[in-house]
Structures are given as C-alpha cells and as structure tokens.
Scaffold this active site. Structure first.
Site, PDB file in Angstrom:
ATOM      1  N   SER A  14     -10.765   1.789  -2.887  1.00 22.85           N
ATOM      2  CA  SER A  14     -10.238   1.418  -4.110  1.00 22.85           C
ATOM      3  C   SER A  14     -11.136   1.414  -5.167  1.00 22.85           C
ATOM      4  O   SER A  14     -12.409   1.208  -5.315  1.00 22.85           O
ATOM      5  CB  SER A  14      -9.935  -0.162  -3.585  1.00 22.85           C
ATOM      6  OG  SER A  14      -9.563  -0.751  -4.796  1.00 22.85           O
ATOM      7  N   LYS A  15     -10.506   1.744  -6.393  1.00 18.91           N
ATOM      8  CA  LYS A  15     -11.436   1.688  -7.307  1.00 18.91           C
ATOM      9  C   LYS A  15     -11.373   0.450  -8.415  1.00 18.91           C
ATOM     10  O   LYS A  15     -12.248   0.281  -9.469  1.00 18.91           O
ATOM     11  CB  LYS A  15     -10.807   2.684  -8.454  1.00 18.91           C
ATOM     12  CG  LYS A  15     -10.483   4.301  -7.998  1.00 18.91           C
ATOM     13  CD  LYS A  15     -11.463   5.355  -8.199  1.00 18.91           C
ATOM     14  CE  LYS A  15     -10.897   6.702  -8.034  1.00 18.91           C
ATOM     15  NZ  LYS A  15     -12.110   7.135  -7.400  1.00 18.91           N
ATOM     16  N   SER A  16     -10.774  -0.479  -7.838  1.00 17.12           N
ATOM     17  CA  SER A  16     -10.720  -1.730  -8.547  1.00 17.12           C
ATOM     18  C   SER A  16     -12.014  -2.452  -8.845  1.00 17.12           C
ATOM     19  O   SER A  16     -12.563  -3.134  -9.710  1.00 17.12           O
ATOM     20  CB  SER A  16      -9.721  -2.784  -7.926  1.00 17.12           C
ATOM     21  OG  SER A  16      -8.447  -2.238  -7.981  1.00 17.12           O
ATOM     22  N   THR A  57      -3.419  -5.092  -2.295  1.00 13.75           N
ATOM     23  CA  THR A  57      -2.640  -3.461  -2.270  1.00 13.75           C
ATOM     24  C   THR A  57      -2.170  -3.364  -0.978  1.00 13.75           C
ATOM     25  O   THR A  57      -2.130  -4.270  -0.077  1.00 13.75           O
ATOM     26  CB  THR A  57      -3.827  -2.419  -2.668  1.00 13.75           C
ATOM     27  OG1 THR A  57      -3.324  -1.324  -2.836  1.00 13.75           O
ATOM     28  CG2 THR A  57      -5.170  -2.422  -1.788  1.00 13.75           C
ATOM     29  N   LYS A  61       1.628  -6.597  -0.200  1.00 14.34           N
ATOM     30  CA  LYS A  61       2.193  -7.049  -1.346  1.00 14.34           C
ATOM     31  C   LYS A  61       3.303  -8.073  -0.948  1.00 14.34           C
ATOM     32  O   LYS A  61       3.468  -8.986  -1.855  1.00 14.34           O
ATOM     33  CB  LYS A  61       2.548  -5.591  -2.191  1.00 14.34           C
ATOM     34  CG  LYS A  61       1.423  -5.270  -3.012  1.00 14.34           C
ATOM     35  CD  LYS A  61       1.722  -4.031  -3.700  1.00 14.34           C
ATOM     36  CE  LYS A  61       0.468  -3.312  -4.471  1.00 14.34           C
ATOM     37  NZ  LYS A  61       0.960  -2.125  -5.329  1.00 14.34           N
ATOM     38  N   ASP A  97       1.740  -4.175 -11.713  1.00 11.20           N
ATOM     39  CA  ASP A  97       1.989  -2.833 -11.173  1.00 11.20           C
ATOM     40  C   ASP A  97       3.180  -2.394 -12.405  1.00 11.20           C
ATOM     41  O   ASP A  97       3.137  -1.305 -12.994  1.00 11.20           O
ATOM     42  CB  ASP A  97       2.523  -2.626  -9.866  1.00 11.20           C
ATOM     43  CG  ASP A  97       1.596  -2.385  -8.935  1.00 11.20           C
ATOM     44  OD1 ASP A  97       0.242  -2.339  -9.254  1.00 11.20           O
ATOM     45  OD2 ASP A  97       1.631  -2.894  -7.852  1.00 11.20           O
ATOM     46  N   GLY A 120       9.719   1.947  -1.599  1.00 16.05           N
ATOM     47  CA  GLY A 120       8.550   0.755  -0.976  1.00 16.05           C
ATOM     48  C   GLY A 120       8.686  -0.120  -2.092  1.00 16.05           C
ATOM     49  O   GLY A 120       9.258  -0.339  -2.978  1.00 16.05           O
ATOM     50  N   GLY A 225      -0.816   8.925 -11.776  1.00 14.66           N
ATOM     51  CA  GLY A 225      -0.912   7.304 -12.041  1.00 14.66           C
ATOM     52  C   GLY A 225      -1.986   6.762 -12.258  1.00 14.66           C
ATOM     53  O   GLY A 225      -2.406   5.528 -12.173  1.00 14.66           O
TER      54      GLY A 225
HETATM   55  P1  NDP Z   1       5.271   1.477   0.713  1.00 16.69           P
HETATM   56  O1  NDP Z   1       4.506   1.799   2.129  1.00 16.69           O
HETATM   57  O2  NDP Z   1       5.830   0.233   0.317  1.00 16.69           O
HETATM   58  O3  NDP Z   1       6.308   2.780   0.475  1.00 16.69           O
HETATM   59  C1  NDP Z   1       6.103   4.117   0.820  1.00 16.69           C
HETATM   60  C2  NDP Z   1       7.412   4.788   0.364  1.00 16.69           C
HETATM   61  O4  NDP Z   1       7.141   6.214   0.466  1.00 16.69           O
HETATM   62  C3  NDP Z   1       8.710   4.843   1.361  1.00 16.69           C
HETATM   63  O5  NDP Z   1       9.766   4.760   0.666  1.00 16.69           O
HETATM   64  C4  NDP Z   1       8.233   5.955   2.582  1.00 16.69           C
HETATM   65  O6  NDP Z   1       9.520   6.187   3.003  1.00 16.69           O
HETATM   66  C5  NDP Z   1       8.014   6.878   1.556  1.00 16.69           C
HETATM   67  N1  NDP Z   1       7.007   7.791   2.331  1.00 16.69           N
HETATM   68  C6  NDP Z   1       5.790   7.668   2.644  1.00 16.69           C
HETATM   69  N2  NDP Z   1       5.367   8.677   3.200  1.00 16.69           N
HETATM   70  C7  NDP Z   1       6.206   9.768   3.000  1.00 16.69           C
HETATM   71  C8  NDP Z   1       6.308  11.132   3.092  1.00 16.69           C
HETATM   72  N3  NDP Z   1       5.432  11.758   3.731  1.00 16.69           N
HETATM   73  N4  NDP Z   1       7.057  11.874   2.658  1.00 16.69           N
HETATM   74  C9  NDP Z   1       8.242  11.073   1.976  1.00 16.69           C
HETATM   75  N5  NDP Z   1       8.382   9.801   1.843  1.00 16.69           N
HETATM   76  C10 NDP Z   1       7.253   9.023   2.252  1.00 16.69           C
HETATM   77  O7  NDP Z   1       4.156   2.064  -0.288  1.00 16.69           O
HETATM   78  P2  NDP Z   1       4.104   1.480  -1.770  1.00 16.69           P
HETATM   79  O8  NDP Z   1       5.407   1.585  -2.417  1.00 16.69           O
HETATM   80  O9  NDP Z   1       3.166   0.191  -1.841  1.00 16.69           O
HETATM   81  O10 NDP Z   1       2.810   2.623  -2.351  1.00 16.69           O
HETATM   82  C11 NDP Z   1       3.183   3.773  -2.628  1.00 16.69           C
HETATM   83  C12 NDP Z   1       2.187   4.827  -3.308  1.00 16.69           C
HETATM   84  O11 NDP Z   1       2.001   4.253  -4.572  1.00 16.69           O
HETATM   85  C13 NDP Z   1       0.794   4.563  -2.524  1.00 16.69           C
HETATM   86  O12 NDP Z   1       0.347   6.021  -2.508  1.00 16.69           O
HETATM   87  C14 NDP Z   1      -0.029   3.784  -3.629  1.00 16.69           C
HETATM   88  O13 NDP Z   1      -1.332   4.207  -3.792  1.00 16.69           O
HETATM   89  C15 NDP Z   1       0.532   3.966  -4.690  1.00 16.69           C
HETATM   90  N6  NDP Z   1       0.416   3.237  -5.845  1.00 16.69           N
HETATM   91  C16 NDP Z   1      -0.320   3.520  -7.054  1.00 16.69           C
HETATM   92  C17 NDP Z   1      -0.570   2.554  -8.323  1.00 16.69           C
HETATM   93  C18 NDP Z   1      -1.001   2.953  -9.399  1.00 16.69           C
HETATM   94  O14 NDP Z   1      -1.753   2.268 -10.143  1.00 16.69           O
HETATM   95  N7  NDP Z   1      -1.131   4.199  -9.739  1.00 16.69           N
HETATM   96  C19 NDP Z   1      -0.071   1.126  -8.075  1.00 16.69           C
HETATM   97  C20 NDP Z   1       0.588   0.962  -6.719  1.00 16.69           C
HETATM   98  C21 NDP Z   1       0.845   1.921  -5.798  1.00 16.69           C
HETATM   99  P3  NDP Z   1      10.036   5.562   4.461  1.00 16.69           P
HETATM  100  O15 NDP Z   1      10.830   4.200   3.730  1.00 16.69           O
HETATM  101  O16 NDP Z   1      11.152   6.460   4.989  1.00 16.69           O
HETATM  102  O17 NDP Z   1       9.070   5.142   5.278  1.00 16.69           O
END
Ligand code: NDP
Length: 260
Positions: A14-16, A57, A61, A97, A120, A225
């Site tokens: 984490s960079k936070s 994170t 969440k 976010d 997600g 991001g």
């Molecule tokens: P969640 O675990 O809640 O959701 C992940 C989603 O991605 C699900 O829909 C899942 O599908 C899908 N998924 C996961 N792996 C794959 C894959 N290999 N191929 C296709 N779909 C995939 O995660 P979050 O929504 O909390 O976070 C997602 C990303 O966002 C993370 O990488 C996180 O680091 C990044 N992020 C960046 C931020 C920023 O400030 N830039 C802030 C917050 C998050 P399924 O439902 O089918 O499992």
C-alpha cells in the site's frame, strides 16, 4: 498524537502510509499513519477502535460498511466504505473512492454513457459517481453473483453485452491487468467496444495494463488509477484532520508517490 492506518489483506504494497505521512509532515500535524495487516473480518471493529481514523482496502470495505454507527449518504448507496473515523467511541463511515474517481476524470469531456467492467466494491463506487453526474451506466461482469446487488443499473454478463452500443467511456475495475497478459474480458468484445468509444480508464495504477494498451491502439484517451488513488487519499486526509488545505495535501501526497 493522533494515529491513523490503512487496513487490508494484503497490505505490504500500500502507498497510503507514504502519501499520508508526507502530508502530515508538510502540514505539521501531530499524527502518524501506519498500515495494519488484518486477516480476520471479525476483528475489524476491535482494530478500528485503536485508531483515530483508518482507510480500508481489499477485502474489508463491505465489513467497514457493516460496523459503522453512522454512514455518509454515499456509503449507504454504494454499500462499501473506505474511510472510517473514530469519534467519541462511534464509527463514522465515508467513501472517498468515488470522489477520487470524479476528480481523476475531471478533464474527460461530454461523457453521456459509460461501461464499467467488473462488479465489485470499486465498480459500485464508480457507478455511484457517474450516476450523480447524470451519466448512464452499464455494468458488465464475468459472473452473475455480484450483478444481483446492482439493481439500480443496467447490468449484464460479458457474453450478453451489446457490442453495437456506443459507450463514451469504458472503465476496468477488475484486477485483471495486475498480471501482465490479462484482459478483463474477451479481446473481441473489447475491440468492438473500443472502436466506438472515446475514453478508457483503468483503476490499476503504475503500470501499462493490457486493457489500456489495447485502448490506445484504438486511439482512445486513456488514464490509469494513480490520480484516483491520490485524490481518495486527499479526501480521506481532509476528513481525518478536519483540514481543508486541499492543494497542499495533494502536492505532498503527489511528491511522496514519486519517491523511489
Ligand atoms: P472486488 O474483489 O470487490 O471485485 C473484483 C471484480 O473484478 C469482480 O467483479 C470480479 O469478478 C472481477 N475480477 C477479478 N479478477 C478478474 C479477472 N482475472 N478477470 C476478470 N474479472 C476479474 O475488488 P474491488 O472492486 O474492491 O477492487 C478492484 C480493483 O480496484 C483492485 O485491483 C484495487 O486495487 C483497485 N482499486 C483502485 C483504487 C485507486 O485508487 N486507483 C481504489 C480502489 C480499488 P467476479 O465477480 O466474477 O469474481
């Protein structure tokens, strides 16, 4: 002295801490920001009580939403919190976010509709952000389970996506792309969607993801991001310290992120 932390699993990358600690130093606040590797959902409340405020994170969440005594309207709508304040033994929940994302796409012009890949917590935050900007949102995912909780939006599996629909903005919120070769969905689907789109955004930061690389081949304007990460941190800092020195906080966090 006040104590803050980012809580997650994993958390080592984490960079936070570096962002917040530099801002705390520059603004001469009597506080420190650390990281906490939590493995057990059930212990979240106990750990949060130890700090004045925390960022949450993956994968806590949704649990952060559940343990809060007071929830900001955005948190109620999104169903997830990434920022918790501990005041008078009560937990106050916020979601920065979605605010960070809105800042990051500030210079994207004339967006009428957007496609979000993934369903997600991040997808829910971004869908909420776009909804308040009156942008029409479609959410698509590889599996159906998470889509069931998104009844406010048009949702479909990748296999049912209308490939002729024009989306101004296409957003990847999945973790596909953390691995160098993975796209969030089938390449043919993306090629069709990109050929009608203008902007592509990936929540992953600090690397050229296959998703953004493909978007560039179709001459889309792209953004990763990083700015979202920075701005969600700025808004969390403002809440933690009740401090509105937005420009100074941003600059201090930006400098910290550029350090090797
Ligand atoms: P969640 O675990 O809640 O959701 C992940 C989603 O991605 C699900 O829909 C899942 O599908 C899908 N998924 C996961 N792996 C794959 C894959 N290999 N191929 C296709 N779909 C995939 O995660 P979050 O929504 O909390 O976070 C997602 C990303 O966002 C993370 O990488 C996180 O680091 C990044 N992020 C960046 C931020 C920023 O400030 N830039 C802030 C917050 C998050 P399924 O439902 O089918 O499992």
């Amino acid at each position: 002295m006040k104590l803050f932390a980012v809580i997650g699993d994993p958390i080592v990358h984490s960079k936070s801490p570096r962002m917040h600690n530099n801002a705390l130093q520059v603004l001469m606040k009597n506080a420190v920001y650390t990281r906490y590797h939590l493995k057990d959902n059930a212990k979240l409340k106990e750990i949060v009580n130890f700090f004045n405020g925390v960022n949450i994170t993956i994968p806590f969440k949704e649990e952060a939403f559940k343990i809060a005594d007071f929830k900001d309207k955005s948190v109620v709508d999104i169903g997830c919190a990434n920022t918790l304040l501990n005041k008078n033994n009560k937990i106050y929940a916020y979601n920065t976010d979605y605010l960070g994302f809105l800042k990051a796409i500030d210079n994207f012009c004339n967006i009428k509709n957007a496609l979000i890949l993934g369903a997600g917590g991040t997808a829910r935050a971004l869908a909420f952000a776009l909804k308040i900007k009156n942008i029409q949102v479609t959410i698509s995912n590889r599996s159906s389970n998470r889509l069931k909780h998104l009844s406010d939006y048009e949702c479909c599996l990748y296999s049912n996506l209308n490939l002729h629909k024009k989306f101004d903005l296409v957003i990847n919120t999945t973790s596909a792309g953390l691995h160098d070769t993975d796209l969030p969905c089938n390449e043919i689907i993306l090629k069709n969607i990109f050929s009608n789109a203008r902007y592509a955004f990936d929540v992953i930061y600090g690397k050229n993801t296959p998703f953004l690389n493909l978007a560039k081949k179709y001459n889309l304007k792209t953004k990763d991001g990083l700015d979202m990460l920075l701005w969600q941190g700025v808004f969390a800092f403002e809440l933690f310290l009740d401090c509105k020195k937005t420009k100074e906080i941003f600059k201090a966090m930006e400098i910290a992120l550029k350090l090797p």
